[in-house]
Design an enzyme around this catalytic site. Structure first.
Site, short mmCIF file in Angstrom:
data_model
loop_
_atom_site.label_atom_id
_atom_site.label_comp_id
_atom_site.label_asym_id
_atom_site.label_seq_id
_atom_site.Cartn_x
_atom_site.Cartn_y
_atom_site.Cartn_z
N CYS A 172 5.67 -35.02 -31.30
CA CYS A 172 4.26 -34.85 -31.66
C CYS A 172 3.51 -36.06 -31.11
CB CYS A 172 4.07 -34.65 -33.15
SG CYS A 172 5.03 -35.70 -34.18
N ARG B 280 15.23 -37.74 -46.54
CA ARG B 280 14.62 -36.63 -45.82
C ARG B 280 15.61 -35.46 -45.73
NH1 ARG B 280 9.98 -37.49 -43.00
NH2 ARG B 280 10.57 -36.09 -41.31
N1 SAM Z 1 11.97 -31.06 -36.87
C1 SAM Z 1 11.28 -31.46 -38.07
C2 SAM Z 1 10.40 -30.32 -38.54
O1 SAM Z 1 10.01 -29.48 -37.73
O2 SAM Z 1 10.15 -30.25 -39.75
C3 SAM Z 1 10.51 -32.74 -37.87
C4 SAM Z 1 11.36 -33.85 -37.30
S1 SAM Z 1 10.57 -35.40 -37.18
C5 SAM Z 1 9.53 -35.19 -35.86
C6 SAM Z 1 11.86 -36.38 -36.53
C7 SAM Z 1 13.02 -36.63 -37.45
O3 SAM Z 1 14.01 -37.36 -36.74
C8 SAM Z 1 12.70 -37.44 -38.69
O4 SAM Z 1 13.02 -36.71 -39.85
C9 SAM Z 1 13.57 -38.67 -38.55
O5 SAM Z 1 14.10 -39.16 -39.77
C10 SAM Z 1 14.69 -38.19 -37.65
N2 SAM Z 1 15.39 -39.25 -36.92
C11 SAM Z 1 15.10 -40.58 -36.87
N3 SAM Z 1 16.01 -41.22 -36.10
C12 SAM Z 1 16.88 -40.29 -35.65
C13 SAM Z 1 18.04 -40.33 -34.85
N4 SAM Z 1 18.49 -41.47 -34.31
N5 SAM Z 1 18.71 -39.19 -34.62
C14 SAM Z 1 18.30 -38.02 -35.13
N6 SAM Z 1 17.19 -37.92 -35.91
C15 SAM Z 1 16.49 -39.04 -36.17
#
Ligand code: SAM
Length: 459
Positions: free
Chosen positions: A226, A134
């Protein structure tokens, strides 16, 4: 729509059976909105938008093939659902100009590109995504949007905190149970469970703890998910308030647009699809108490600036030009950006995917410009190469890494489409080399110029 077991009961317990019926009806009967957010400088001046809380936002009547649009490739717009665009409202509600902004959970980059456009130009944005795959997508999207004053990293929040990162604006757009995405993403429906809500709430709490440590006094933390439930939203706000004395920031305009303010935690807002025509999103913003402290990373090891500057870069601010130790590669980044970059380079568990704008590299007597410079939002105005306006069919060929006919005049040219810089070409007089990077190119050979959307023709 078939909702996962337990969701109806959980939602109705929080918001009532009537709200549940209204939500379900909307998810079943109304298709997901298709919307874009336009780049405010690449397309300036913007025509009026159609999303009340974001002037750059535009609703589209249907979903085109965005990947076939050279303007999407050029970073002239980002495809983003409407509620997510509200997050930038917090920047207008604070009385200071952030110096370092940190987006901790950033891929694929929707809110980072939004922040980049709403932050002051000299505010350094660190956009971070721990997931490797990602993070790559995030890096590509930042490159398209313009990577000025932006570092793209891949790390867990704890690694950034251990490295000594400090910021006066932190966005936690947290990994969540995804209730707000049921209509748009079928996996959100199949993956949801009460157990997932519980696990997400724990992860969010961990991220918030790290974020709070990195936030400087007087700084702003924006939190969004979300999802609707209280465990992932109200409980996180009350934790920050009760344990850390966080001060809630109120955005009275959001309820005017249809967002619902929580009855339990004032200053927490929910975008329900049946109320706002968006997907589901919940957000709040808090300030860390105390007089504002500006985060300034201590500059270490700034060697590399004293090189002879290539002629092509003379029009750029000299103090922002950074060369690789051997003097071949050049990039544009402020002293503050370089200081933070050095800090991150010396730390454990942090991958740096991009640091500022790659300007190009010296090969023998030649300077080979980089497409990152062309895609930058403002430094592109200082490219020392003539522009060549290309037709729609030529633009389509260029994003597919094909060539276009020579204009007869030799040298580098900035290919622009509809006035927006798209890529670099090198005209050899007899043929044209296209420098559009493989990683960004359109690879679907079934698409033809007739698949190109023309959504910004009247922009
Ligand atoms: N902010 C993004 C956007 O507007 O396009 C969407 C983010 S999505 C809701 C949440 C993200 O948090 C994912 O890409 C996921 O891989 C990441 N994530 C997962 N575990 C995490 C962690 N422990 N710390 C930080 N980010 C994490």
């Amino acid at each position: 729509m078939v909702v996962p077991g337990g969701f109806r009961e959980s939602f109705a317990a929080d918001f009532g059976a009537e709200a549940y019926e209204a939500l379900l009806r909307t998810l079943t009967e109304v298709p997901s909105p298709v919307s874009i957010r336009r780049h405010p400088t690449k397309l300036s001046p913007l025509t009026p938008g159609s999303i009340p809380w974001c002037p750059e936002g535009l609703l589209l009547p249907e979903r085109p093939i965005f990947g076939a649009d050279p303007l999407w490739h050029a970073g002239a717009y980002y495809v983003q659902e409407p509620a997510s665009m509200a997050v930038a409202r917090y920047l207008a509600a604070i009385d200071f100009a952030p110096v370092i902004a940190l987006d901790l959970c950033a891929a694929p980059g929707g809110k980072s590109t939004l922040l980049r456009s709403h932050l002051p130009d000299d505010c350094l944005l660190v956009t971070n995504e721990p997931d490797k795959k990602r993070a790559k997508v995030l890096e590509e999207n930042i490159l398209r949007w313009g990577a000025e004053e932006t570092l793209v990293t891949s790390a867990l929040p704890a690694a950034l905190r251990a490295a000594g990162v400090k910021a006066d604006l932190i966005l936690v757009d947290a990994p969540c149970s995804g209730e707000g995405m049921f209509r748009k993403e079928p996996e959100a429906v199949t993956g949801w469970s009460l157990d997932l809500v519980d696990r997400c709430a724990k992860t969010q709490r961990e991220i918030l703890r790290e974020a709070w440590e990195m936030l400087t006094d007087g700084g702003l933390l924006i939190y969004s998910t979300c999802t609707y439930n209280r465990a992932e939203n109200e409980a996180q706000l009350s934790f920050l308030r009760d344990d850390y004395g966080a001060e809630v920031i109120h955005l009275p305009e959001l309820p005017q647009y249809g967002a619902e303010e929580s009855d339990e935690e004032r200053g927490l807002y929910r975008f329900f699809p049946h109320r706002t025509g968006s997907e589901g999103l919940t957000c709040f913003g808090v300030r860390k108490a105390g007089p504002r402290v500006s985060p300034e990373p201590v500059a270490r090891g700034l060697a590399g600036r004293a090189r002879a500057i290539p002629e092509e870069l003379r029009d750029l601010a000299e103090e922002q030009l950074l060369s690789t130790p051997d003097g071949t590669g050049w990039r544009l980044l402020s002293l503050r950006g370089v200081a933070l970059l050095r800090l991150l380079e010396q730390a454990e568990g942090i991958r740096i995917l991009r640091a500022g704008v790659d300007l190009g590299s010296v090969k023998g007597r030649d300077f080979i410009p980089d497409v990152s410079w062309v895609l930058s939002a403002t430094a592109s105005n200082h490219l020392p190469y003539p522009r060549r306006a290309v037709t729609a069919a030529e633009a389509f060929a260029l994003i597919g890494r094909q060539t276009i006919p020579s204009s007869g005049a030799k040298g580098y040219r900035v290919a622009t489409y509809a006035g927006v810089p798209l890529t670099l070409i090198k005209d050899l007089g007899s043929r044209v080399n296209n420098l559009y990077p493989k990683g960004l190119a359109l690879h679907d050979t079934r698409l033809t110029p007739s698949d190109m959307p023309h959504i910004l023709d009247n922009q």
